[in-house]
Scaffold this active site. Structure first.
Site, PDB file in Angstrom:
ATOM      1  N   HIS A  99       0.866  -1.181   0.000  1.00  0.00           N
ATOM      2  CA  HIS A  99       0.000   0.000   0.000  1.00  0.00           C
ATOM      3  C   HIS A  99       0.901   1.229   0.000  1.00  0.00           C
ATOM      4  O   HIS A  99       1.254   1.755   1.062  1.00  0.00           O
ATOM      5  CB  HIS A  99      -0.903  -0.015   1.230  1.00  0.00           C
ATOM      6  CG  HIS A  99      -1.933   1.074   1.248  1.00  0.00           C
ATOM      7  ND1 HIS A  99      -3.144   0.940   1.891  1.00  0.00           N
ATOM      8  CD2 HIS A  99      -1.941   2.326   0.719  1.00  0.00           C
ATOM      9  CE1 HIS A  99      -3.844   2.055   1.759  1.00  0.00           C
ATOM     10  NE2 HIS A  99      -3.113   2.907   1.052  1.00  0.00           N
TER      11      HIS A  99
ATOM     12  N   GLU B 102      -2.548  -1.753  -3.178  1.00  0.00           N
ATOM     13  CA  GLU B 102      -3.653  -1.053  -2.540  1.00  0.00           C
ATOM     14  C   GLU B 102      -3.414   0.451  -2.581  1.00  0.00           C
ATOM     15  O   GLU B 102      -2.275   0.912  -2.664  1.00  0.00           O
ATOM     16  CB  GLU B 102      -3.775  -1.458  -1.068  1.00  0.00           C
ATOM     17  CG  GLU B 102      -4.020  -2.918  -0.820  1.00  0.00           C
ATOM     18  CD  GLU B 102      -4.122  -3.238   0.659  1.00  0.00           C
ATOM     19  OE1 GLU B 102      -4.650  -4.311   0.972  1.00  0.00           O
ATOM     20  OE2 GLU B 102      -3.668  -2.423   1.495  1.00  0.00           O
TER      21      GLU B 102
ATOM     22  N   HIS C 297      -7.300  -6.829   7.637  1.00  0.00           N
ATOM     23  CA  HIS C 297      -7.057  -5.836   8.681  1.00  0.00           C
ATOM     24  C   HIS C 297      -7.185  -6.483  10.052  1.00  0.00           C
ATOM     25  O   HIS C 297      -8.266  -6.850  10.479  1.00  0.00           O
ATOM     26  CB  HIS C 297      -7.974  -4.619   8.586  1.00  0.00           C
ATOM     27  CG  HIS C 297      -7.310  -3.367   9.098  1.00  0.00           C
ATOM     28  ND1 HIS C 297      -7.185  -3.063  10.433  1.00  0.00           N
ATOM     29  CD2 HIS C 297      -6.690  -2.351   8.446  1.00  0.00           C
ATOM     30  CE1 HIS C 297      -6.541  -1.909  10.584  1.00  0.00           C
ATOM     31  NE2 HIS C 297      -6.224  -1.460   9.386  1.00  0.00           N
TER      32      HIS C 297
END
Length: 255
Positions: free
Chosen positions: A47, A78, A199
């Protein structure tokens, strides 16, 4: 009960975060990726935020080159498509991109898209990524009614934001959260979407989640996995997470 085995994608942001505290180039993000892939990880996730506080543009470039040597594994990038994500998608054409609604200075991803507000703006970006051969996943809260809207926006998959489940793990709220995530996943499947999740998943809560939530195609795990690797090493850690997935798919024992 899921029938197709869930893939494990390793998020390497925290490796880059440690590296960035000095100017020595260690620990190496590409070395970490190689060790995870050698241990059996099914993919690598990064990310790259606009401030480059962990993953940098050069890391994405190096990982894209590395992944060409692993044609049976997947590269997932991401990010917020309104910020820097689309540049990476256009240049590197990963297997998958995950659209995440983070602000530029956000500490960590903590909510999914509000498609009543964002769908019209997202739709052409989703279509562009897909035209480049890139699968698109939308980071979403576990809200069953929103899954049809994700499909209508053109997404291929959703990534369910699992922090609420992780926070409820081991508490009286755990079963209610699992039911909520299961309902959202089923709604996604019914809409024709694939289901990812991520997550705060870890070795304690992963198997229970996969066993209870239908059709999870991929889990993306970073913080807990890298923390475990500091103690156990990459090989043992990846093997442990893969074992958790195996446990989730093992037939239930009777008696």
């Amino acid at each position: 009960m899921n029938t197709n085995r869930t893939a494990l994608s390793v998020n390497l942001n925290k490796v880059a975060l440690v590296r960035n505290t000095r100017h020595l180039g260690i620990p190496s993000v590409t070395r970490a990726a190689t060790l995870c892939l050698q241990a059996g990880a099914n993919g690598i996730t990064v990310h790259p935020r606009p401030d480059e506080r962990h993953i940098r543009a050069d890391d994405v470039r190096d990982l894209a080159a590395l992944m060409k040597s692993w044609p049976d594994r997947e590269f997932n990038i991401e990010g917020n498509p309104y910020q820097n994500l689309m540049g990476f998608v256009r240049e590197f054409r990963p297997h998958q991109c995950t659209f995440v609604p983070d602000s530029e200075g956000q500490f960590t991803s903590d909510h999914g898209w509000n498609l009543a507000h964002d769908a019209d703006r997202l739709r052409p970006l989703i279509a562009e990524a897909q035209s480049l051969g890139v699968r698109v996943s939308l980071f979403m809260d576990a809200d069953a009614p929103a899954m049809a809207a994700a499909k209508a926006a053109g997404a291929d998959r959703v990534e369910l934001y699992t922090e609420p489940y992780a926070a409820a793990w081991g508490t009286p709220q755990q079963d209610a959260e699992l039911r909520r995530f299961a309902a959202a996943a089923q709604a996604a499947l019914d809409a024709g979407l694939g289901v990812n999740a991520g997550h705060d998943l870890n070795r304690d809560n992963l198997a229970t989640f996969i066993r209870a939530v239908p059709g999870v195609a991929e889990v993306s795990i970073g913080h807990a996995l890298i923390a475990d690797a500091l103690e156990l090493g990459y090989n043992a850690t990846i093997q442990d997470y893969l074992r958790c997935i195996d446990i989730a798919f093992a037939p239930a024992r009777s008696g």
